[in-house]
Design a protein around this motif. Structure first.
Motif, mmCIF file in Angstrom:
data_model
loop_
_atom_site.group_PDB
_atom_site.id
_atom_site.type_symbol
_atom_site.label_atom_id
_atom_site.label_comp_id
_atom_site.label_asym_id
_atom_site.label_seq_id
_atom_site.Cartn_x
_atom_site.Cartn_y
_atom_site.Cartn_z
ATOM 1 N N GLU A 1 0.284 -48.226 -8.374
ATOM 2 C CA GLU A 1 0.873 -49.226 -7.480
ATOM 3 C C GLU A 1 0.183 -49.167 -6.121
ATOM 4 O OE1 GLU A 1 5.382 -50.181 -6.524
ATOM 5 O OE2 GLU A 1 4.664 -48.519 -5.285
ATOM 6 N N LYS A 2 -0.048 -50.329 -5.524
ATOM 7 C CA LYS A 2 -0.605 -50.415 -4.173
ATOM 8 C C LYS A 2 0.289 -51.306 -3.326
ATOM 9 C CE LYS A 2 -4.670 -51.704 -1.438
ATOM 10 N NZ LYS A 2 -4.881 -50.386 -0.835
ATOM 11 N N MET A 3 0.605 -50.847 -2.112
ATOM 12 C CA MET A 3 1.398 -51.605 -1.152
ATOM 13 C C MET A 3 0.573 -51.825 0.110
ATOM 14 S SD MET A 3 5.027 -49.566 -1.615
ATOM 15 C CE MET A 3 5.938 -50.695 -0.564
ATOM 16 N N ASN A 4 0.751 -53.000 0.740
ATOM 17 C CA ASN A 4 -0.012 -53.342 1.929
ATOM 18 C C ASN A 4 0.885 -54.094 2.914
ATOM 19 O OD1 ASN A 4 -3.244 -53.801 2.730
ATOM 20 N ND2 ASN A 4 -1.842 -55.275 3.632
ATOM 21 N N LEU B 1 -1.350 -51.307 6.985
ATOM 22 C CA LEU B 1 -0.814 -50.024 6.544
ATOM 23 C C LEU B 1 -0.690 -50.091 5.034
ATOM 24 C CD1 LEU B 1 0.461 -47.239 7.081
ATOM 25 C CD2 LEU B 1 2.659 -48.409 7.384
ATOM 26 N N THR B 2 -1.363 -49.182 4.318
ATOM 27 C CA THR B 2 -1.401 -49.234 2.866
ATOM 28 C C THR B 2 -0.925 -47.920 2.254
ATOM 29 O OG1 THR B 2 -3.671 -48.413 2.663
ATOM 30 C CG2 THR B 2 -3.379 -50.780 3.007
ATOM 31 N N ARG B 3 -0.558 -47.991 0.973
ATOM 32 C CA ARG B 3 -0.164 -46.789 0.247
ATOM 33 C C ARG B 3 -0.470 -46.964 -1.234
ATOM 34 N NH1 ARG B 3 5.219 -46.038 -2.470
ATOM 35 N NH2 ARG B 3 3.832 -47.096 -3.927
ATOM 36 N N GLN C 1 0.638 -41.377 -2.142
ATOM 37 C CA GLN C 1 -0.263 -40.900 -1.105
ATOM 38 C C GLN C 1 0.293 -41.200 0.283
ATOM 39 O OE1 GLN C 1 -4.029 -42.817 -2.012
ATOM 40 N NE2 GLN C 1 -4.708 -41.058 -3.194
ATOM 41 N N GLU C 2 -0.282 -40.573 1.288
ATOM 42 C CA GLU C 2 0.097 -40.833 2.674
ATOM 43 C C GLU C 2 -0.308 -42.246 3.071
ATOM 44 O OE1 GLU C 2 -3.946 -38.921 4.624
ATOM 45 O OE2 GLU C 2 -2.144 -37.696 4.428
ATOM 46 N N GLY C 3 0.331 -42.771 4.120
ATOM 47 C CA GLY C 3 -0.006 -44.086 4.620
ATOM 48 C C GLY C 3 -1.414 -44.122 5.189
ATOM 49 N N LYS C 4 -2.207 -45.083 4.733
ATOM 50 C CA LYS C 4 -3.588 -45.200 5.172
ATOM 51 C C LYS C 4 -3.833 -46.607 5.701
ATOM 52 C CE LYS C 4 -5.267 -41.774 1.826
ATOM 53 N NZ LYS C 4 -6.237 -41.496 0.728
ATOM 54 N N GLY D 1 10.297 -46.354 4.441
ATOM 55 C CA GLY D 1 9.965 -44.959 4.198
ATOM 56 C C GLY D 1 8.485 -44.657 4.214
ATOM 57 N N LEU D 2 7.645 -45.675 4.410
ATOM 58 C CA LEU D 2 6.202 -45.475 4.435
ATOM 59 C C LEU D 2 5.726 -45.318 5.869
ATOM 60 C CD1 LEU D 2 3.357 -45.435 3.252
ATOM 61 C CD2 LEU D 2 3.383 -47.935 3.278
ATOM 62 N N ALA D 3 5.102 -44.182 6.167
ATOM 63 C CA ALA D 3 4.600 -43.905 7.515
ATOM 64 C C ALA D 3 3.114 -43.627 7.456
ATOM 65 C CB ALA D 3 5.335 -42.712 8.130
ATOM 66 N N ALA D 4 2.404 -44.042 8.493
ATOM 67 C CA ALA D 4 0.978 -43.779 8.590
ATOM 68 C C ALA D 4 0.736 -42.327 8.960
ATOM 69 C CB ALA D 4 0.359 -44.703 9.642
#
Length: 211
Positions: free
Chosen positions: A91-94, A124-126, A150-153, A173-176
């Motif tokens: 899965e990819k989030m952006n 900001l992606t994950r 993975q961590e936020g990139k 809940g997603l942080a860079a």
């Protein structure tokens, strides 16, 4: 909202949906509602015999605020062997964000404008990977699962975020930044007592990268 599900053709099916958003009129309580807000989603599915494969996406058009768009997509599959089923997922989030120098923020200000005057659009992606196994043992089933988020990139991650001198960009809940990832492990066993009753025991652990 509108939804369409295609007929099933030799195991293939297409599903599409669009929902018109309410607009971002809550930005500062003003009339700064973003036009053309909405959510697009869809998926392609194949289910024929022991093989199941699916791909899905979602696109949020200005749902979080004016000029802020988000998307996510995933692909998954499984194969049924005798007494053993193996599945995998990616899965990819952006998320769109605003960045000015070392500062990043993924939301607008109260007036519906970018968080920082003169800021640039960043992302900001994950990524997430997972593997699951279902194993028939006796009358019951063992289940094993591992997932790695993975961590936020992305371009919204600044040096100031990584070294802790400024707050990192965040959406839910997603942080860079560094040490923002996590692993999840699960093992369980299900034992049927009857057609309507079963016993289940399991263990689940989430191990965050940050200590």
């Amino acid at each position: 909202s509108l939804r369409w599900d295609s007929p099933v053709w030799s195991g293939f099916q297409l599903q599409m949906q669009y929902g018109n958003g309410p607009g971002s009129g809550t930005e500062g309580g003003t009339a700064q509602a973003a036009p053309n807000t909405g959510v697009w989603s869809g998926g392609v599915f194949y289910n024929n015999g022991p093989l199941v494969v699916a791909g899905a996406f979602q696109y949020n058009e200005q749902a979080r605020g004016r000029n802020l768009n988000d998307y996510a997509w995933s692909i998954a599959g499984s194969y049924q062997f005798p007494k053993l089923k193996v599945g995998v997922v990616y899965e990819k989030m952006n998320y769109d964000c605003w960045t000015l120098g070392q500062l990043s923020n993924c939301f607008n200000n109260a007036a519906g404008s970018p968080a920082f005057a003169g800021s640039s659009k960043t992302e900001l992606t994950r990524n997430m990977f997972g593997v699951g196994v279902t194993w028939d043992v006796g009358p019951g089933q063992f289940y094993f699962d591992w997932a790695w988020a993975q961590e936020g990139k992305g371009s919204a991650v600044t040096n100031g975020c990584n070294n802790g001198t400024v707050a990192c960009a965040r959406v839910g809940g997603l942080a860079a930044g560094n040490d923002g990832g996590a692993n999840q492990y699960e093992v369980s066993y299900t034992y049927p007592l009857s057609k309507r009753t079963s016993l289940w025991v399991g263990y689940n652990k989430i191990a965050n990268d940050a200590q």
